[in-house]
Design an enzyme around this catalytic site. Structure first.
Site, PDB file in Angstrom:
ATOM      1  N   ARG A   1      67.893  95.897  95.090  1.00 31.60           N
ATOM      2  CA  ARG A   1      68.389  97.194  95.527  1.00 31.60           C
ATOM      3  C   ARG A   1      67.610  97.682  96.730  1.00 31.60           C
ATOM      4  O   ARG A   1      66.376  97.688  96.721  1.00 31.60           O
ATOM      5  CB  ARG A   1      68.256  98.193  94.376  1.00 31.60           C
ATOM      6  CG  ARG A   1      69.136  99.384  94.570  1.00 31.60           C
ATOM      7  CD  ARG A   1      69.500  99.975  93.276  1.00 31.60           C
ATOM      8  NE  ARG A   1      68.325 100.427  92.537  1.00 31.60           N
ATOM      9  CZ  ARG A   1      68.327 101.473  91.740  1.00 31.60           C
ATOM     10  NH1 ARG A   1      69.429 102.154  91.595  1.00 31.60           N
ATOM     11  NH2 ARG A   1      67.259 101.825  91.073  1.00 31.60           N
TER      12      ARG A   1
ATOM     13  N   ASP B   1      62.965  95.025  80.057  1.00 28.58           N
ATOM     14  CA  ASP B   1      63.229  94.311  81.311  1.00 28.58           C
ATOM     15  C   ASP B   1      63.434  92.827  80.994  1.00 28.58           C
ATOM     16  O   ASP B   1      62.503  92.133  80.574  1.00 28.58           O
ATOM     17  CB  ASP B   1      62.039  94.501  82.266  1.00 28.58           C
ATOM     18  CG  ASP B   1      62.340  93.917  83.640  1.00 28.58           C
ATOM     19  OD1 ASP B   1      62.337  94.674  84.613  1.00 28.58           O
ATOM     20  OD2 ASP B   1      62.586  92.688  83.728  1.00 28.58           O
TER      21      ASP B   1
END
Ligand code: URA
Length: 211
Positions: free
Chosen positions: A103, A202
């Site tokens: 991102r 995660d």
């Protein structure tokens, strides 16, 4: 977009072990492989085939064979790599391409930082591997990338999805029947940090450690 949520007691069992914070990395990796193999069975339901004449020890017959061009499996780096072994077990003749997306912190758009894929994917069925469908940004960028290069249909295999991520992909691709998402479970929501709740944390860190 067509969504398939796997509904199978073995998948639910393995997913529960996967979510558990006490599950060590080695077991986590093993469970991911097993889950992907189970999901891949469903995800390849529309894989293209063609008839093939063979002779058994008893008689000639016409069977079924995967059609050309070979399917393309695309793990999204880094966590998608943990899903590759389980997918390859079921589809050993598929080719494997890699896509790294991250991102951009300013624009919040997913940008491609690594790509090892043919420029021309004309007629290829693609299977994208990404364990966590969270905001949906990465998956949308991957789908666009593959279609821009001529892929004919794209099936995304994810372990967990948030409703927000599913909505993002749905809004982006609309009614297209050639985009499928196959997922082991849809969780409650995303938290303020973009983690799926209850999720599993995660996925990359749990597969490979915090690096
Ligand atoms: N990516 C992860 O690894 N986990 C989440 O919960 C969301 C995105």
């Amino acid at each position: 977009m067509r969504l398939h949520v796997a509904d199978h007691p073995l998948i639910a069992h393995k997913l529960t072990l996967l979510r558990d914070v006490e599950t060590p990395s080695a077991t986590f990796r093993q469970l991911v492989e097993e889950l992907v193999t189970l999901l891949a069975y469903e995800a390849t339901r529309d894989v293209r085939t063609e008839p093939r004449d063979i002779v058994t020890p008893v008689a000639p017959t016409t069977g079924t064979h995967l059609a050309a061009p070979k399917p393309m499996v695309v793990p999204i780096l880094r966590a998608g790599l943990g899903m590759l072994e389980g997918m390859s077990r079921l589809l050993p003749t598929a080719e494997v391409g890699f896509l790294g997306l991250q991102r951009d912190e300013e624009t919040l758009q997913a940008i491609t930082y690594a790509n090892r894929l043919p420029d021309d994917l004309s007629g290829r069925q693609c299977y994208v591997l990404d364990p966590m469908l969270a905001t949906g940004g990465t998956l949308v960028a991957s789908i666009d990338y593959l279609f821009e290069r001529g892929a004919t249909d794209v099936t995304c295999i994810c372990l967990l999805a948030a409703p927000e991520g599913i909505a993002t992909v749905e809004q982006h691709v609309g009614e297209r029947a050639d985009v499928r998402v196959v997922v082991a479970a849809v969780d409650e929501r995303l938290n303020e940090k973009g983690y799926i709740v209850p999720g599993l944390g995660d996925a990359g860190d749990r597969l490979y450690g915090v690096v």
